[in-house]
Design a protein around this motif. Structure first.
Motif, PDB file in Angstrom:
ATOM      1  N   THR A 270      17.207  53.330 -18.354  1.00 50.71           N
ATOM      2  CA  THR A 270      16.613  54.629 -18.047  1.00 50.71           C
ATOM      3  C   THR A 270      15.609  54.488 -16.914  1.00 50.71           C
ATOM      4  OG1 THR A 270      14.899  54.328 -19.729  1.00 50.71           O
ATOM      5  CG2 THR A 270      16.904  55.500 -20.389  1.00 50.71           C
ATOM      6  N   PHE A 271      15.367  55.591 -16.242  1.00 51.39           N
ATOM      7  CA  PHE A 271      14.411  55.634 -15.144  1.00 51.39           C
ATOM      8  C   PHE A 271      13.115  56.257 -15.641  1.00 51.39           C
ATOM      9  CE2 PHE A 271      12.435  57.882 -11.565  1.00 51.39           C
ATOM     10  CZ  PHE A 271      12.297  56.841 -10.646  1.00 51.39           C
ATOM     11  N   ILE A 272      11.995  55.607 -15.332  1.00 54.47           N
ATOM     12  CA  ILE A 272      10.684  56.073 -15.774  1.00 54.47           C
ATOM     13  C   ILE A 272       9.911  56.541 -14.549  1.00 54.47           C
ATOM     14  CG2 ILE A 272       8.559  55.450 -16.973  1.00 54.47           C
ATOM     15  CD1 ILE A 272      10.223  53.142 -18.274  1.00 54.47           C
ATOM     16  N   PRO A 273       9.769  57.853 -14.359  1.00 56.15           N
ATOM     17  CA  PRO A 273       9.061  58.360 -13.178  1.00 56.15           C
ATOM     18  C   PRO A 273       7.567  58.081 -13.262  1.00 56.15           C
ATOM     19  CG  PRO A 273      10.453  60.060 -14.193  1.00 56.15           C
ATOM     20  CD  PRO A 273      10.321  58.944 -15.174  1.00 56.15           C
ATOM     21  N   GLU A 274       6.983  57.805 -12.110  1.00 57.31           N
ATOM     22  CA  GLU A 274       5.536  57.642 -11.989  1.00 57.31           C
ATOM     23  C   GLU A 274       4.908  58.724 -11.122  1.00 57.31           C
ATOM     24  OE1 GLU A 274       5.233  53.724 -10.416  1.00 57.31           O
ATOM     25  OE2 GLU A 274       5.953  52.742 -12.246  1.00 57.31           O
ATOM     26  N   SER A 275       5.671  59.271 -10.194  1.00 60.49           N
ATOM     27  CA  SER A 275       5.173  60.347  -9.335  1.00 60.49           C
ATOM     28  C   SER A 275       6.342  61.191  -8.873  1.00 60.49           C
ATOM     29  CB  SER A 275       4.404  59.791  -8.129  1.00 60.49           C
ATOM     30  OG  SER A 275       5.264  59.035  -7.290  1.00 60.49           O
ATOM     31  N   ASP A 276       6.046  62.430  -8.465  1.00 56.29           N
ATOM     32  CA  ASP A 276       7.090  63.314  -7.965  1.00 56.29           C
ATOM     33  C   ASP A 276       6.576  64.051  -6.741  1.00 56.29           C
ATOM     34  OD1 ASP A 276       6.319  66.339  -8.831  1.00 56.29           O
ATOM     35  OD2 ASP A 276       5.678  64.951 -10.389  1.00 56.29           O
ATOM     36  N   GLN A 277       7.484  64.438  -5.870  1.00 54.48           N
ATOM     37  CA  GLN A 277       7.160  65.206  -4.672  1.00 54.48           C
ATOM     38  C   GLN A 277       8.423  65.864  -4.146  1.00 54.48           C
ATOM     39  OE1 GLN A 277       6.473  61.367  -2.185  1.00 54.48           O
ATOM     40  NE2 GLN A 277       7.214  62.863  -0.690  1.00 54.48           N
ATOM     41  N   ALA A 278       8.259  66.899  -3.336  1.00 55.58           N
ATOM     42  CA  ALA A 278       9.392  67.439  -2.605  1.00 55.58           C
ATOM     43  C   ALA A 278       9.778  66.454  -1.505  1.00 55.58           C
ATOM     44  CB  ALA A 278       9.036  68.797  -2.005  1.00 55.58           C
ATOM     45  N   VAL A 279      11.045  66.472  -1.124  1.00 62.49           N
ATOM     46  CA  VAL A 279      11.489  65.661   0.008  1.00 62.49           C
ATOM     47  C   VAL A 279      11.203  66.395   1.307  1.00 62.49           C
ATOM     48  CG1 VAL A 279      13.454  64.505   1.089  1.00 62.49           C
ATOM     49  CG2 VAL A 279      13.237  64.541  -1.408  1.00 62.49           C
ATOM     50  N   ASP A 280      11.516  67.689   1.342  1.00 64.93           N
ATOM     51  CA  ASP A 280      11.272  68.500   2.532  1.00 64.93           C
ATOM     52  C   ASP A 280      10.578  69.790   2.112  1.00 64.93           C
ATOM     53  OD1 ASP A 280      11.977  70.477   4.814  1.00 64.93           O
ATOM     54  OD2 ASP A 280      12.663  68.562   5.615  1.00 64.93           O
ATOM     55  N   TYR A 281       9.587  70.214   2.901  1.00 67.65           N
ATOM     56  CA  TYR A 281       8.759  71.357   2.546  1.00 67.65           C
ATOM     57  C   TYR A 281       9.089  72.600   3.383  1.00 67.65           C
ATOM     58  CZ  TYR A 281       6.026  67.925  -0.004  1.00 67.65           C
ATOM     59  OH  TYR A 281       5.633  66.949  -0.893  1.00 67.65           O
ATOM     60  N   GLY A 282      10.148  72.518   4.180  1.00 65.70           N
ATOM     61  CA  GLY A 282      10.513  73.634   5.020  1.00 65.70           C
ATOM     62  C   GLY A 282      11.505  74.556   4.347  1.00 65.70           C
ATOM     63  N   ILE A 283      12.370  75.149   5.156  1.00 66.49           N
ATOM     64  CA  ILE A 283      13.302  76.164   4.676  1.00 66.49           C
ATOM     65  C   ILE A 283      14.700  75.596   4.474  1.00 66.49           C
ATOM     66  CG2 ILE A 283      14.315  78.428   5.192  1.00 66.49           C
ATOM     67  CD1 ILE A 283      11.878  78.931   7.026  1.00 66.49           C
ATOM     68  N   ASP A 284      15.129  74.710   5.362  1.00 64.59           N
ATOM     69  CA  ASP A 284      16.543  74.319   5.431  1.00 64.59           C
ATOM     70  C   ASP A 284      16.726  72.813   5.280  1.00 64.59           C
ATOM     71  OD1 ASP A 284      17.771  76.938   6.005  1.00 64.59           O
ATOM     72  OD2 ASP A 284      16.617  76.824   7.852  1.00 64.59           O
ATOM     73  N   PHE A 285      16.833  72.357   4.042  1.00 66.89           N
ATOM     74  CA  PHE A 285      17.122  70.938   3.789  1.00 66.89           C
ATOM     75  C   PHE A 285      17.581  70.815   2.349  1.00 66.89           C
ATOM     76  CE2 PHE A 285      16.231  66.491   2.871  1.00 66.89           C
ATOM     77  CZ  PHE A 285      16.677  65.865   4.032  1.00 66.89           C
ATOM     78  N   TYR A 286      18.727  70.117   2.116  1.00 70.70           N
ATOM     79  CA  TYR A 286      19.307  70.051   0.778  1.00 70.70           C
ATOM     80  C   TYR A 286      20.339  68.924   0.737  1.00 70.70           C
ATOM     81  CZ  TYR A 286      20.990  71.978  -3.710  1.00 70.70           C
ATOM     82  OH  TYR A 286      21.295  72.169  -5.029  1.00 70.70           O
TER      83      TYR A 286
END
Length: 497
Positions: A270-286
């Motif tokens: 299993t994966f144990i997260p320590e931190s989270d964030q967005a990858v891109d903060y703009g409009i067009d990225f997925y």
């Protein structure tokens, strides 16, 4: 044996691509050969070249039954179109060959795993798409689907799994010579996405190992396009959640991006997260996907579009739709994912214009600072440390009628991208904001501008904001604005392939 469906697609794209000139495309961002593009697939290094496949419908610039388009590159910026790799031509994938990945096998063949989609009648009388995982092997040009397909079905998932949401396999090779794969899956009751982990000794026969990570409603609902890798002593999960709710400035409404940094537990798988964030903060990225380059760099590319705007952002409809982001080099610093444009982009730089210690307030234009294919580096400082400026903005793709802007308010430490004056005639998403790091109004910005897009890298890649624009190409002005006194360093390069 190439199917008639694939032969037809190859003939069509070869003929119709001749009707699209280089000037109608981005200068250095990848666009589809013809028609429609979405998620990057099979991002890999094979036979001394980078290979990128992509979700592709050649017959229209809107989504249709998914094929895999195919390009290769030596430097991640100059892409050569190759014939479509696979097409929806089998009973298990006739609705579409959805997203997947690629690895090289010991015999030198390249192996795809992708999501095949078919329709199936349900007990309630309705018809639903059924998603399964399928294999194809090839030589970098032609691929043959495995006669055992589909190789992963609902029978290979844990209990309470949805057969309607099971997709986007990402494979990798382990140090012991075995293989792993992650896919995304929703629970049968639709209560949230999760990442499933599979293992194979040969790349062909796969067994379920664990639910590696569950969403549990923390980040949107269903997840898409997972990736998993180690980087700078940490383990990283990238995924694209659907139906996100905002969380301060960190996430936005709709389909977004998520990076989880933590540690993979080999005992529990299993994966144990320590931190989270967005990858891109703009409009067009997925739907980002990564590859490890021969020199060890972890490089990511994403679909430079937003599902909520892609059907009506470009009017009138063009000969192609969809772009990939500039490939980005990844690292981790102080527990945060850092993204920088691939260093190869510096080979495209020409016509350098540089200004140092420019102090101004109100509006400013600088000789030689203009263009739609530009690498623009800005370093901002307050012109008066006793009275820090209230707002800074750089406007680009500008003429008397149009512009797109990036603005920064130091007292809030908020950076905003705004394309409402870019020429759009639809009530789509035009603005996004990000909380960035700034000390006393000091900030570094790097704008990578192409004909139809802008990617803004903040403080050497701590944040990135991406947006597409379809402003008339003749609008190529760049100007600056300050409410208060700003001191600025500017370096501008033209970018040419």
């Amino acid at each position: 044996m190439t199917s008639q469906t694939l032969r037809d697609a190859r003939r069509y794209e070869e003929a119709m691509a001749q009707n699209i000139t280089d000037q109608e495309r981005p200068e250095f961002h990848l666009s589809p050969r013809v028609g429609w593009m979405n998620d990057p697939n099979g991002f890999s290094y094979y036979k001394d070249k980078f290979h990128l496949y992509y979700q592709y419908y050649p017959y229209d610039s809107q989504w249709g039954p998914m094929h895999w388009g195919h390009v290769v590159s030596d430097d991640l910026l100059h892409w050569e179109y190759l014939p479509s790799a696979i097409a929806p031509d089998m009973p298990y994938d006739y609705v579409g060959c959805f997203s997947g990945s690629a690895i090289e096998l010991p015999d030198g063949k390249q192996l795809f795993m992708y999501t095949g989609v078919r329709k199936e009648a349900q007990p309630d009388g309705g018809v639903r798409d059924i998603q399964t995982q399928c294999l194809a092997t090839g030589d970098g040009m032609d691929y043959e689907k495995d006669p055992r397909n589909p190789i992963l079905t609902v029978e290979d998932m844990p209990e309470n799994s949805s057969p309607f949401d099971f997709r986007d396999p990402k494979m990798w090779k382990c140090e012991d010579g075995s293989y792993r794969c992650v896919t995304v899956n929703d629970r049968a009751d639709g209560t949230g996405g999760r990442i499933l982990l599979y293992r194979s000794e040969d790349g062909y026969n796969w067994k379920f190992e664990s639910v590696m990570l569950s969403n549990d409603g923390n980040f949107g609902k269903m997840w898409e396009c997972p990736d998993f890798f180690s980087l700078d002593g940490k383990d990283v999960v990238l995924v694209s959640p659907q139906d996100m709710l905002p969380k301060d400035f960190e996430y936005h409404n709709g389909d977004g991006t998520l990076c989880l940094i933590g540690k993979f537990d080999e005992t529990t798988k299993t994966f144990i997260p320590e931190s989270d964030q967005a990858v891109d903060y703009g409009i067009d990225f997925y739907a980002m996907q990564t590859v490890e380059a021969p020199d060890g760099r972890r490089i990511m590319i994403g679909w430079m579009q937003n599902w909520d705007t892609c059907s009506n952002n470009r009017i009138p409809k063009g000969k192609w739709f969809g772009q990939m982001s500039i490939p980005r080099e990844l690292s981790i610093k102080d527990g945060r994912l850092i993204q920088k444009p691939v260093r190869e982009i510096e080979n495209l730089r020409t016509d350098k214009v540089e200004y140092k210690n420019v102090t101004f307030e109100n509006d400013l234009k600088l000789d030689g600072v203009s263009g739609r294919c530009v690498d623009l580096e800005l370093t901002l400082r307050p012109g008066n440390t006793e009275d820090i400026y209230k707002k800074f903005a750089v406007r680009f793709a500008q003429n008397e009628q149009y512009h797109t802007a990036v603005s920064f308010r130091p007292y809030e430490s908020v950076l905003k991208i705004d394309r409402k004056f870019s020429g759009s005639r639809r009530a789509i998403i035009h603005q996004r904001r990000s909380k960035v790091n700034s000390r006393n109004g000091e900030i570094k910005l790097r704008l990578i501008l192409d004909r139809y897009s802008a990617e803004i890298f903040v403080n050497d890649g701590e944040h990135v904001l991406t947006a597409t624009i379809y402003t008339d190409i003749e609008a190529d002005g760049i100007s600056f604005f300050a409410d208060g006194k700003v001191e600025m360093d500017v370096t501008r390069y033209e970018l040419k392939k």
